[in-house]
Design an enzyme around this catalytic site. Structure first.
Site, PDB file in Angstrom:
ATOM      1  N   GLU A   1      10.275   1.726  10.045  1.00  0.00           N
ATOM      2  CA  GLU A   1      11.154   2.884   9.801  1.00  0.00           C
ATOM      3  C   GLU A   1      10.319   4.126  10.088  1.00  0.00           C
ATOM      4  O   GLU A   1       9.390   4.426   9.340  1.00  0.00           O
ATOM      5  CB  GLU A   1      11.650   2.887   8.346  1.00  0.00           C
ATOM      6  CG  GLU A   1      12.418   1.645   7.940  1.00  0.00           C
ATOM      7  CD  GLU A   1      13.746   1.506   8.661  1.00  0.00           C
ATOM      8  OE1 GLU A   1      14.261   2.519   9.182  1.00  0.00           O
ATOM      9  OE2 GLU A   1      14.269   0.393   8.724  1.00  0.00           O
TER      10      GLU A   1
ATOM     11  N   GLU B   1       9.068  16.242  15.719  1.00  0.00           N
ATOM     12  CA  GLU B   1       9.337  16.249  14.274  1.00  0.00           C
ATOM     13  C   GLU B   1       8.410  17.248  13.586  1.00  0.00           C
ATOM     14  O   GLU B   1       7.199  17.221  13.790  1.00  0.00           O
ATOM     15  CB  GLU B   1       9.104  14.845  13.708  1.00  0.00           C
ATOM     16  CG  GLU B   1       9.476  14.741  12.247  1.00  0.00           C
ATOM     17  CD  GLU B   1       9.232  13.342  11.666  1.00  0.00           C
ATOM     18  OE1 GLU B   1       8.163  12.777  11.920  1.00  0.00           O
ATOM     19  OE2 GLU B   1      10.123  12.833  10.955  1.00  0.00           O
TER      20      GLU B   1
ATOM     21  N   LYS C   1       0.845  -1.203   0.000  1.00  0.00           N
ATOM     22  CA  LYS C   1       0.000   0.000   0.000  1.00  0.00           C
ATOM     23  C   LYS C   1       0.873   1.244   0.000  1.00  0.00           C
ATOM     24  O   LYS C   1       1.562   1.526   0.974  1.00  0.00           O
ATOM     25  CB  LYS C   1      -0.893   0.035   1.247  1.00  0.00           C
ATOM     26  CG  LYS C   1      -1.970   1.105   1.133  1.00  0.00           C
ATOM     27  CD  LYS C   1      -2.681   1.380   2.432  1.00  0.00           C
ATOM     28  CE  LYS C   1      -2.104   2.551   3.177  1.00  0.00           C
ATOM     29  NZ  LYS C   1      -2.123   3.832   2.434  1.00  0.00           N
TER      30      LYS C   1
ATOM     31  N   CYS D   1      12.920  11.969   6.056  1.00  0.00           N
ATOM     32  CA  CYS D   1      13.101  11.573   7.456  1.00  0.00           C
ATOM     33  C   CYS D   1      14.532  11.819   7.913  1.00  0.00           C
ATOM     34  O   CYS D   1      14.800  11.957   9.107  1.00  0.00           O
ATOM     35  CB  CYS D   1      12.747  10.106   7.623  1.00  0.00           C
ATOM     36  SG  CYS D   1      13.631   9.071   6.445  1.00  0.00           S
TER      37      CYS D   1
HETATM   38  P1  NAD Z   1       1.965   8.051   8.128  1.00  0.00           P
HETATM   39  O1  NAD Z   1       2.385   7.239   9.290  1.00  0.00           O
HETATM   40  O2  NAD Z   1       0.815   8.975   8.282  1.00  0.00           O
HETATM   41  O3  NAD Z   1       1.604   7.119   6.876  1.00  0.00           O
HETATM   42  C1  NAD Z   1       2.512   6.189   6.349  1.00  0.00           C
HETATM   43  C2  NAD Z   1       1.742   5.070   5.688  1.00  0.00           C
HETATM   44  O4  NAD Z   1       1.012   4.380   6.704  1.00  0.00           O
HETATM   45  C3  NAD Z   1       0.708   5.552   4.670  1.00  0.00           C
HETATM   46  O5  NAD Z   1       0.629   4.628   3.603  1.00  0.00           O
HETATM   47  C4  NAD Z   1      -0.582   5.530   5.477  1.00  0.00           C
HETATM   48  O6  NAD Z   1      -1.746   5.371   4.704  1.00  0.00           O
HETATM   49  C5  NAD Z   1      -0.352   4.308   6.357  1.00  0.00           C
HETATM   50  N1  NAD Z   1      -1.144   4.287   7.582  1.00  0.00           N
HETATM   51  C6  NAD Z   1      -1.637   5.341   8.271  1.00  0.00           C
HETATM   52  N2  NAD Z   1      -2.369   4.902   9.318  1.00  0.00           N
HETATM   53  C7  NAD Z   1      -2.314   3.547   9.295  1.00  0.00           C
HETATM   54  C8  NAD Z   1      -2.869   2.523  10.107  1.00  0.00           C
HETATM   55  N3  NAD Z   1      -3.648   2.813  11.151  1.00  0.00           N
HETATM   56  N4  NAD Z   1      -2.593   1.242   9.803  1.00  0.00           N
HETATM   57  C9  NAD Z   1      -1.803   0.936   8.747  1.00  0.00           C
HETATM   58  N5  NAD Z   1      -1.285   1.867   7.916  1.00  0.00           N
HETATM   59  C10 NAD Z   1      -1.526   3.154   8.193  1.00  0.00           C
HETATM   60  O7  NAD Z   1       3.270   8.825   7.643  1.00  0.00           O
HETATM   61  P2  NAD Z   1       3.383   9.878   6.472  1.00  0.00           P
HETATM   62  O8  NAD Z   1       2.778  11.165   6.938  1.00  0.00           O
HETATM   63  O9  NAD Z   1       2.914   9.270   5.205  1.00  0.00           O
HETATM   64  O10 NAD Z   1       4.971  10.033   6.363  1.00  0.00           O
HETATM   65  C11 NAD Z   1       5.715  10.929   7.133  1.00  0.00           C
HETATM   66  C12 NAD Z   1       6.421  10.205   8.263  1.00  0.00           C
HETATM   67  O11 NAD Z   1       7.195   9.142   7.733  1.00  0.00           O
HETATM   68  C13 NAD Z   1       7.403  11.089   8.991  1.00  0.00           C
HETATM   69  O12 NAD Z   1       7.275  10.857  10.368  1.00  0.00           O
HETATM   70  C14 NAD Z   1       8.759  10.611   8.497  1.00  0.00           C
HETATM   71  O13 NAD Z   1       9.829  10.839   9.383  1.00  0.00           O
HETATM   72  C15 NAD Z   1       8.495   9.161   8.305  1.00  0.00           C
HETATM   73  N6  NAD Z   1       9.466   8.571   7.390  1.00  0.00           N
HETATM   74  C16 NAD Z   1      10.409   7.733   7.894  1.00  0.00           C
HETATM   75  C17 NAD Z   1      11.374   7.187   7.063  1.00  0.00           C
HETATM   76  C18 NAD Z   1      12.425   6.258   7.582  1.00  0.00           C
HETATM   77  O14 NAD Z   1      13.077   5.586   6.778  1.00  0.00           O
HETATM   78  N7  NAD Z   1      12.639   6.168   8.876  1.00  0.00           N
HETATM   79  C19 NAD Z   1      11.351   7.496   5.694  1.00  0.00           C
HETATM   80  C20 NAD Z   1      10.365   8.359   5.220  1.00  0.00           C
HETATM   81  C21 NAD Z   1       9.415   8.890   6.070  1.00  0.00           C
END
Ligand code: NAD
Length: 483
Positions: free
Chosen positions: A248, A386, A173, A282
């Site tokens: 991650e 963050e 997804k 990130c």
């Molecule tokens: P998010 O957690 O809102 O969403 C990430 C993914 O998870 C999306 O596909 C979303 O639809 C899904 N998701 C959301 N709620 C869910 C649930 N209840 N169950 C299962 N899936 C669910 O994050 P975002 O806003 O898309 O991304 C930004 C965040 O990602 C920031 O905190 C950033 O630091 C982090 N990030 C981390 C890395 C890393 O490698 N550590 C890399 C990129 C981004």
């Protein structure tokens, strides 16, 4: 209007319920498509299809997997312009960035794991008088991959490719905020000859689609990249089900800048590490810790460079833009309120700090000035939480101990960047940094063989190289005694 459908069994289809959500172009704020909003019925169907595909796929030779994964990489290269345009339209990032980083890296992910799986090996041990033990690494079965919006195709492929290479079938997804390039990948996989059902791409919101993937009893492992709060929620569901988890999560990374560094390189790279992709990586450095001896010089030079950065619509070709649009209205509002909070906490804005209104037709797009703030201590929310946008803070330190204490003083631990020419200093700081990754005199230089991931609230487990292939396989010990 672009309609993003699910990709199941090698075919595109709407969500079974017919539900959709709107897809917004962040450069204009206008809806430009719809996205399937899948629920547990779509997940059940995709798992059923993946289960049918698994026996054959898990038995393919490494040569076959190598050939298919390389063909996918070649097609991505050939479709560079189409994919880059789709990525920048969906995400708001500058078109040149999609062409230089996002799409080439997606192709590299396929080439890297195509080769890695052929070199992947496992241990064997011999003991006298006649005992041989060896380890089989077998595919898990059906695995779930969930990715975020900031590096859409780059991170989507970083997860699914090792899973496919290791012989699993996937329910994946992408973020519902940036689903288009992942959707295009379906047709690329068909063209390259990936058997139907190996990769199934479901679209929809986290609470609806993501939750259904995480909760499905036949999906045995979840590889997730996203926010820390979402990661904790996923643990609460997948943990009691004893699923394998790789998480991650977020970061609040520090750059430690010493007066003996290569100043010009540091300055240039620090602008990049703070503001690349609108600060939405990130790994971006959002806290700049500067030795007191060069603080004033750095503050003046850095602020000058930042105030010259050009913000424009992502597809701008009349001049080179440094920053495009913020990914969504919700995230735009979050960043602006973080800037307001920083001011309330006593922060002084040295550069930026405001939203930008571009001329029509981009007047409703989500643009924010690159922002530099000083005068805040490490205890405030601005320096702990963050922001994930084009906002950095400057802090001063006078000793190495103070530098490392400041660098480590958040709940996160993704990366730390060190700028110095003294090897003793570098080793001391690298050894004491509470982060999964340390960059010395550089930033975001990635060797895909190295383990990637964070400590503390930044994650669980490691991706990259052998770590990814180990995650997507189960090891089985076999011991034989010779008669
Ligand atoms: P998010 O957690 O809102 O969403 C990430 C993914 O998870 C999306 O596909 C979303 O639809 C899904 N998701 C959301 N709620 C869910 C649930 N209840 N169950 C299962 N899936 C669910 O994050 P975002 O806003 O898309 O991304 C930004 C965040 O990602 C920031 O905190 C950033 O630091 C982090 N990030 C981390 C890395 C890393 O490698 N550590 C890399 C990129 C981004």
């Amino acid at each position: 209007m672009i309609h993003v459908h699910n990709f199941i069994d090698g075919k595109y289809q709407p969500a079974l319920s017919g539900a959709t959500i709107p897809n917004v172009n962040p450069s204009t704020g206008q809806v430009y498509g719809t996205i399937a909003d899948s629920d547990e019925n779509d997940v059940n169907l995709a798992v059923h299809i993946a289960q049918k595909a698994f026996p054959a796929w898990s038995q393919t030779s490494l040569d076959q997997r190598f050939a298919i994964l390389n063909r996918i990489a070649d097609i991505i290269d050939n479709k560079m312009d189409e994919l880059a345009l789709a990525e920048s339209t969906d995400n708001g990032k500058p078109l040149w960035l999609s062409k230089k980083v996002d799409i080439p890296r997606a192709a590299s992910n396929f080439r890297f794991f195509a080769t890695a799986i052929k070199h992947f090996s496992s241990e064997s041990y011999y003991d006298h008088p006649a005992t041989l033990s060896y380890t089989l690494r077998q595919p898990i079965g059906i695995v779930g991959c969930i990715s975020p919006w900031n590096l859409p195709l780059y991170l989507f492929t970083w997860k699914i490719v090792p899973a496919i290479a290791a012989g699993n079938c996937i329910i994946a997804k992408p973020s519902e905020i940036t689903p288009v390039t992942a959707s295009i990948l379906g047709e690329i996989c068909n063209e390259a000859g990936l058997p139907a059902g190996v990769l199934n791409i479901l679209h929809g919101t986290g609470p609806n689609t993501g939750n259904a993937i995480v909760s499905h009893p036949d999906i045995k492992a979840i590889s997730f990249t996203g926010g820390t709060a979402t990661g904790k929620h996923i643990i609460s569901i997948a943990g009691p089900m004893l699923k394998k988890l790789s998480l991650e999560l977020g970061g609040k990374n520090a750059a430690i800048i010493l007066d003996d560094c290569n100043y010009e390189k540091m300055l240039k790279d620090t602008v990049r590490s703070a503001f690349s992709n609108q600060g939405q990586i990130c790994l971006c450095t959002s806290r700049l810790l500067i030795q007191d001896t060069i603080y004033d010089r750095f503050k003046s030079d850095f602020t000058h460079l930042v105030s010259q950065l050009k913000v424009g619509q992502p597809l701008e070709t009349n001049y080179k833009i440094d920053q495009g649009a913020i990914v969504s209205k919700q995230h735009f509002d979050k960043i602006l309120s973080a800037i307001e909070l920083a001011k309330e906490e006593g922060g002084i804005v040295l550069a930026g700090g405001n939203k930008i209104t571009l001329p029509p037709p981009f007047q409703d797009g989500y643009y924010i000035e690159p922002t530099v703030i000083e005068g805040l201590n490490q205890e405030c929310r601005t320096n702990k939480e963050e922001i994930f946008g084009p906002v950095v803070t400057l802090q001063k330190f006078s000793s190495l101990d103070e530098a490392i204490q400041l660098a480590n003083a958040t709940g996160y631990g993704l990366d730390t960047v060190i700028w110095s020419s003294n090897t003793d200093t570098i080793h001391y700081l690298a050894n004491n940094a509470q982060s999964g990754i340390v960059w010395v005199n550089c930033w975001l230089v990635r060797d895909l063989r190295t383990p990637f991931g964070g400590v503390k609230q930044s994650g669980l487990g490691r991706e990259g190289g052998w770590d990814a292939l180990r995650f997507f396989t189960e090891s089985k010990s076999v011991t034989q005694q010779f008669l």
